[in-house]
Design an enzyme around this catalytic site. Structure first.
Site, PDB file in Angstrom:
ATOM      1  N   ASN A 172       6.330  -3.292 -10.029  1.00 30.02           N
ATOM      2  CA  ASN A 172       6.492  -2.254  -8.991  1.00 30.02           C
ATOM      3  C   ASN A 172       6.464  -3.159  -7.846  1.00 30.02           C
ATOM      4  O   ASN A 172       6.453  -4.290  -7.496  1.00 30.02           O
ATOM      5  CB  ASN A 172       4.686  -2.151  -8.262  1.00 30.02           C
ATOM      6  CG  ASN A 172       4.801  -1.205  -8.040  1.00 30.02           C
ATOM      7  OD1 ASN A 172       5.336   0.195  -7.390  1.00 30.02           O
ATOM      8  ND2 ASN A 172       4.053  -1.763  -6.117  1.00 30.02           N
ATOM      9  N   GLU A 173       7.731  -2.729  -6.314  1.00 32.27           N
ATOM     10  CA  GLU A 173       8.260  -3.259  -5.684  1.00 32.27           C
ATOM     11  C   GLU A 173       8.368  -4.819  -5.969  1.00 32.27           C
ATOM     12  O   GLU A 173       6.883  -5.101  -4.957  1.00 32.27           O
ATOM     13  CB  GLU A 173       7.083  -2.914  -4.324  1.00 32.27           C
ATOM     14  CG  GLU A 173       6.930  -0.737  -4.282  1.00 32.27           C
ATOM     15  CD  GLU A 173       6.384  -1.082  -3.116  1.00 32.27           C
ATOM     16  OE1 GLU A 173       5.956  -1.267  -1.921  1.00 32.27           O
ATOM     17  OE2 GLU A 173       6.539   0.582  -2.818  1.00 32.27           O
ATOM     18  N   GLU A 292       7.379   7.389  -6.469  1.00 34.28           N
ATOM     19  CA  GLU A 292       6.084   6.578  -5.299  1.00 34.28           C
ATOM     20  C   GLU A 292       7.624   7.645  -3.928  1.00 34.28           C
ATOM     21  O   GLU A 292       8.031   7.360  -2.762  1.00 34.28           O
ATOM     22  CB  GLU A 292       5.480   5.698  -4.438  1.00 34.28           C
ATOM     23  CG  GLU A 292       5.112   5.182  -5.623  1.00 34.28           C
ATOM     24  CD  GLU A 292       4.628   3.231  -5.488  1.00 34.28           C
ATOM     25  OE1 GLU A 292       4.013   3.526  -4.046  1.00 34.28           O
ATOM     26  OE2 GLU A 292       4.320   2.169  -5.849  1.00 34.28           O
TER      27      GLU A 292
HETATM   28  O1  AHR Z   1       1.330   4.003  -2.798  1.00 35.11           O
HETATM   29  C1  AHR Z   1       0.823   3.034  -2.296  1.00 35.11           C
HETATM   30  C2  AHR Z   1       1.192   1.475  -2.381  1.00 35.11           C
HETATM   31  O2  AHR Z   1       2.486   1.921  -1.702  1.00 35.11           O
HETATM   32  C3  AHR Z   1       1.787   1.545  -3.360  1.00 35.11           C
HETATM   33  O3  AHR Z   1       0.612   0.322  -4.447  1.00 35.11           O
HETATM   34  C4  AHR Z   1       2.793   0.641  -3.353  1.00 35.11           C
HETATM   35  O4  AHR Z   1       3.625   0.110  -4.870  1.00 35.11           O
HETATM   36  C5  AHR Z   1       3.588   1.216  -2.045  1.00 35.11           C
HETATM   37  O5  AHR Z   1       4.247  -0.227  -1.072  1.00 35.11           O
END
Ligand code: AHR
Length: 509
Positions: A172-173, A292
């Site tokens: 993730n990211e 997201e």
């Molecule tokens: O959705 C909240 C946060 O936003 C998540 O944990 C992250 O992936 C993004 O920065």
């Protein structure tokens, strides 16, 4: 009154809308899981401790896929902590959100909940502090039928049948300094490639989502994707990107025009895919997994604008002390204006149906979410619930090309049409469904819908999201303050779009 025309010809399409366009996301963050999905002892909890009121609303919302368990959380998470007898599960520090994770809820609880609700899980593996072996073991635990250590352990833990999870996110990211175990593009590429190899050895049928760039202010934006995809293109199925819209003093006009910013964000990811494909002579197409997206106003995070993310290593919250269990954090209270903007972002998703296959509203319950629960109490729909619900209910079929002739307005994204539509043709119902924003804050707009090749079609339903008070919010005491309203259907090919409104217009024979 201002006038606009929206023209569509049945022969000109953008793309088939994938059902996964209306997916969502739930993270071990704040009260998303604990006292959101799961609250044993709640009067409405079932025998597994799942809140039935939540399950009902998630079903109504119509989300096909839910991403889990993070988010930033996943990069600190050891999935082994969340399996087996609950009394043996360790309490851990979650560095991502400075909270305590009790591990009462883990992969088995999530998969059982998903089955009850009728949604498909999409699981992210930890490529921050986790190892590639942990990732392979998790695929084995979830998907291998039996006869091996991890698959037999799953059976022992109560699930003899494999979960057969199809969609897996490779971290993730990972581009962000706030991510535990954050990596450079080169290091992520190496790690993700090896994780992908092992995960596909364990189950060759899985689909993989590679971490792309999400934050345009980072110096690595797009170069990250080019570096990573050059090596991973043939091993993965989707490129992930995230996009949050923040109302941070740019003014209502620019905030409402955020659909345009999301459009260029998605198109940038599409362009880097095309570049890597062409440069390296790859044959297959990669789709975008926007796993997201939402409006997020950072109501309780000490951050003035998204630009401040650069170099950030920790999120400071004003709503809770550090190291609480399931703290009430990131519980955004969405306004009518936020909901109109979410509707606009949905229009952009539809207009990019040719390249976006999966999109996850972030998130689902309590945390920047359409659904809010009260601990040991009731439940209500945030304002953003309504446009998302309309999209998931009516946004099926094929997005058609739309040509708009309308007065213009100017904003940070240039000169834009005062109305922004997405035209969907639903073949089954033989209906044209138009989702349309009127961005004019002063005046209604008369929209003429000029359809060619669809046969005789008239407006038979007109739903609108608007109001006098754009700061209106739903609460547990006043849960229907912001909701969709039905206007009288004109029975012609014209509709009046109220000033600053988000509309769903359905035309049929
Ligand atoms: O959705 C909240 C946060 O936003 C998540 O944990 C992250 O992936 C993004 O920065």
């Amino acid at each position: 009154m201002k006038k606009a025309v929206c023209f569509s010809d049945k022969h000109y399409t953008i793309g088939k809308i994938d059902e996964k366009m209306y997916s969502s996301f739930t993270e071990h963050l704040g009260r998303s899981i604990y006292s959101g999905i799961y609250e044993p002892g709640h009067p409405d909890a079932d025998e597994d401790g799942y809140r039935k009121d939540v399950m009902e609303l998630v079903k109504e919302l119509g989300v096909p896929v839910i991403r889990y368990p993070g988010g930033n959380f996943v990069s600190c998470y050891d999935w082994h902590d969340g399996i087996g007898p609950k009394e043996n599960r360790p309490k851990r520090m979650d560095y991502a959100w400075s909270s305590i994770e009790t591990n009462e809820f883990g992969i088995d609880e999530f998969c059982r909940w998903a089955k009850k609700v009728g949604v498909e899980p999409m699981i992210a593996v930890n490529l921050g502090t986790g190892s590639i072996k942990d990732a392979g073991d998790l695929v084995e635990y979830c998907n291998h039928p039996g006869g091996t250590y991890w698959s037999d352990l799953r059976a022992k833990n109560g699930s003899p049948e494999p979960y057969n999870i199809k969609y897996w996110c490779l971290g993730n990211e990972m581009e962000g300094s706030w991510q535990a175990g954050h990596l450079s593009a080169e290091d992520y590429t190496k790690k993700a490639l090896e994780a992908a190899k092992i995960m596909k050895w364990v189950d060759p049928s899985i689909k993989l989502v590679a971490c792309g760039s999400s934050y345009e202010m980072l110096p690595t934006y797009m170069e990250w994707d080019r570096t990573m995809l050059t090596e991973l293109y043939d091993q993965v199925d989707y490129l992930s990107t995230h996009n949050y819209t923040m109302n941070s003093g740019q003014g209502t006009t620019n905030f409402v025009a955020a659909y345009k910013q999301l459009d260029s964000h998605i198109k940038n990811s599409g362009r880097v895919i095309e570049y890597v494909k062409a440069k390296n002579h790859f044959e297959k197409d990669l789709k975008i997994c926007l796993d997201e997206w939402n409006v997020w106003n950072f109501q309780d995070i000490k951050l003035d604008s998204l630009d401040d993310l650069q170099g950030l290593t920790t999120f400071e919250m004003t709503s809770a002390e550090k190291w609480e269990i399931a703290p009430s954090i990131l519980q955004e209270k969405y306004s009518l204006l936020d909901a109109i903007v979410v509707g606009g972002l949905g229009i952009t998703l539809l207009n990019n149906a040719d390249i976006v296959e999966i999109a996850c509203l972030a998130q689902l319950i309590n945390v920047i979410a359409p659904i809010t629960t009260i601990r040991n109490g009731g439940i209500f729909k945030q304002a953003i619930y309504h446009p998302f619900h309309m999209l998931s209910k009516y946004g099926h079929g094929t997005t058609m090309k739309a040509i708009v002739n309308a007065p213009k307005y100017s904003c940070d994204f240039g000169e834009l049409n005062i109305v922004e539509p997405a035209v969907v043709y639903n073949e089954e119902a033989d209906e044209v469904r138009i989702f349309v924003l009127n961005c004019d804050q002063e005046e209604e707009v008369e929209l003429e819908i000029d359809l060619q090749g669809y046969g005789e079609k008239k407006v038979k339903k007109h739903l609108v999201l608007n109001g006098e008070d754009y700061e209106a919010r739903n609460t547990i005491e006043d849960p229907d303050r912001v909701t969709m309203k039905e206007l009288e259907a004109s029975g012609t090919n014209r509709v009046i779009l109220p000033k600053l409104s988000w509309n769903v217009v359905i035309l049929g024979s």
